[in-house]
Write an enzyme that holds these catalytic residues in place. Structure first.
Site: not given
Ligand code: ZDP
Length: 283
Positions: A13, A66, A75, A166, A215, A224, A226-227
């Protein structure tokens, strides 16, 4: 105008990092960020990250654009790259060193581990419909295994905010998901007023999840952070997983630990510097 940048990735990423410590305003605009992220016409990245002066007592402020120019609150992979970038810029590379980073999702605290990884206190996940935000379910309710029609199919979705939204679905085989078709329809579904990041999770074992992500604002990415955190929260809420998991993403693995006592969630993974250069902005 020339602006120095450093290219980083966290499990594939990838981000363009800019030393913006001397001004509270990002040195480039979202409109300028879009072509820089283009993989043919620019440097290529999933986003641009700015290291800005601290605020509200923090050491630094992180802002992100983004690759489509939208600005997310947080992020996860980016903040590991951010911590590594700041450590190098300041020469503060002592193991166990922490940095207090202000983000639109609140205070986030990355720590350099003795093994050369970065462990991030990602804060407390938010789980009510209003916090995510989604119009699924009543505002003060958790959104757990709620049926949602997307792309002609009904999915049982669970929603979690890590500052950013999410929507998580547990599936038998993540490799069967037509991400490029289904992903945008989740992202832009009318039940998500701020759009959403979308994760598909295959439970390999209660402590090992395999994830694919679409994303918000960046499309299919290799990882990701946060994901991955949101997916472990969803795994616990739905009874699919334990609170400590390895999450396998296309770009590699993250360790996610949701401390049930404090409710804080911790993400540990790598950040890799790739190259440095000078941006040339045509105006
Ligand atoms: O919330 C959003 O719009 C995401 N695209 C932000 C980026 C999230 C990321 N990939 C992460 O690792 O958390 C950087």
């Amino acid at each position: 105008m020339e602006i120095a940048f450093t290219k980083y990735h966290g499990l594939g990423n990838d981000f363009i990092l800019i030393d913006n410590r001397h001004s509270p305003d990002p040195l480039i605009t979202p409109e300028q960020a879009v072509p820089l992220c283009d993989r043919n016409f620019g440097i290529g990245a999933d986003g641009v990250i700015f290291a800005l002066p601290g605020q509200e007592g923090s050491d630094y402020t992180m802002r992100i654009f983004n690759s489509d120019g939208s600005e997310p609150e947080m992020c996860g992979n980016g903040i590991r790259c951010f911590a590594h970038f700041i450590a190098e810029l300041t020469g503060n590379t002592t193991p166990n060193q922490t940095f207090a980073i202000h983000t639109l999702a609140g205070l986030i605290t990355p720590q350099l581990t003795p093994e050369g990884q970065i462990k991030v206190d990602m804060g407390i996940p938010k789980v009510t419909a209003a916090q995510i935000p989604t119009t699924l379910n009543a505002a003060d309710q958790k959104v757990i295994n709620i049926p949602l029609n997307v792309a002609g199919q009904t999915w049982a979705v669970t929603c979690v905010s890590m500052g950013n939204p999410h929507c998580i679905t547990f599936v038998d085989d993540v490799d069967q998901i037509a991400l490029a078709t289904v992903g945008p329809q989740f992202e832009h579904h009318s039940v998500f007023p701020q759009r959403t990041n979308t994760e598909f999770i295959q439970v390999i074992a209660p402590n090992y999840l395999k994830m694919r992500v679409w994303e918000r604002g960046a499309g299919a990415t290799l990882a990701c952070g946060t994901g991955a955190c949101a997916s472990v929260v969803a795994g616990v809420l739905t009874g699919h997983s334990e609170a400590t998991c390895t999450v396998e993403l296309p770009g590699g693995c993250l360790t996610i630990e949701w401390d049930q006592r404090s409710q804080r969630i911790y993400m540990t993974g790598p950040a890799q510097k790739v190259f440095t250069g000078q941006l040339i902005l045509n105006r």
